[in-house]
Design a protein around this motif. Sequence first.
Motif, mmCIF file in Angstrom:
data_model
loop_
_atom_site.group_PDB
_atom_site.id
_atom_site.type_symbol
_atom_site.label_atom_id
_atom_site.label_comp_id
_atom_site.label_asym_id
_atom_site.label_seq_id
_atom_site.Cartn_x
_atom_site.Cartn_y
_atom_site.Cartn_z
ATOM 1 N N LYS A 188 17.796 -28.539 25.618
ATOM 2 C CA LYS A 188 18.695 -28.307 24.457
ATOM 3 C C LYS A 188 18.205 -28.925 23.116
ATOM 4 C CE LYS A 188 23.619 -27.570 22.988
ATOM 5 N NZ LYS A 188 23.409 -27.716 21.839
ATOM 6 N N ARG A 191 15.150 -27.019 22.420
ATOM 7 C CA ARG A 191 15.569 -25.610 21.771
ATOM 8 C C ARG A 191 16.268 -25.494 20.395
ATOM 9 N NH1 ARG A 191 19.974 -23.030 19.145
ATOM 10 N NH2 ARG A 191 19.671 -20.604 19.655
ATOM 11 N N ILE A 335 13.146 -20.982 26.277
ATOM 12 C CA ILE A 335 13.058 -21.256 25.036
ATOM 13 C C ILE A 335 11.906 -20.783 24.187
ATOM 14 C CG2 ILE A 335 12.447 -23.140 23.433
ATOM 15 C CD1 ILE A 335 13.639 -25.114 25.842
#
Length: 341
Positions: A188, A191, A335
């Motif tokens: 995360k 990303r 991603i």
Amino acid sequence: MKKILTATALLLASTSLAAAEGELQLYNWGNYTSPELLKKFEEETGIKVTVTDYDSNTAALAKVEAGGAGFDLVVPSANYIQIWVEKGLIVELDESKLTHKANIAPEWVDVPWDMGRKFSVPWQWGSVGVAVNTSVYKGDINTSDIFLRVPDELKGKINVVPEMTDVLNMAIFNVGGEACTEDTEVLKKVRDLVVEAKKDWLSMDYGATEKLSNNDWAASVNWNGSSMRARMANPDVAFGYPKEGYPLFMDSVALLSDAKNVDNAYKFIDFIMLPENAAMISAFARYANGIAGSAEFMPDDMKTAPEVVAPAEHAKAGRFLPTCGQKSQEYLTAIWTELQK
């Protein structure tokens, strides 16, 4: 009439076979194959090599997997070799046809991606970092922040080569993760980091050698050999080794399972394992190779070039990428797909 047709058919078939005996289809990265090497091979063997370019591991894999491409040899990167093996797209090499296999340098024989070199032989190897025009940016270039947290001087002037595993694993290293991680918290962060950084990028494209040379780009995520070629044309270009971690790569030649010109392919594979021929490959693209004894045939400027011989303080940050597991690959692809929008 039947006998005449049969004879004609046999004549056509033998003519076609004779033509095929003088051909070889090489599927390789763009701007990566020495014309001098191909000329020498053709002069010595009579075999005409046709080179078809690709620009990423994923593109090469997809084209061959679709079938009917007609290639004999391909040059995948280390972290893709086992994918090609598992999909049955390349075959184990017949060592009896490779009289020069002993020329592979010992450190490049029992490699994790191809123990004993059963499926491939070395082409070239190097590193992925950042090339920067130092007349535009005077700060530290040995960091992946160059493209992930773009300095003001480089905003709107930086390119990122669209090679998913290289770019995203550099971002993973930047946030403290491990290559091919499946940690969703780390991913995360990656990303969010790359999506935000893209706002400051000029492009995601290939052709860094020319565009850095011509000052079309002030910086680019790039490979070391390409960066050396750019510096030779433009002395302001310098190659940075990200201290947070950067990928090493080795591209290797493999024989496709549906190759038509198999004997010619073996002749070419054996040919490139001669030291003087391996040096020709390196002299063109400016990457190191994995063949013992080739150094004495190399151009003098490669023996000390900072792009080829990593400074000691930066060398330890380089690492070969493993073959990512399915879950990691799915995360990275998600991603990357978002980043391409």
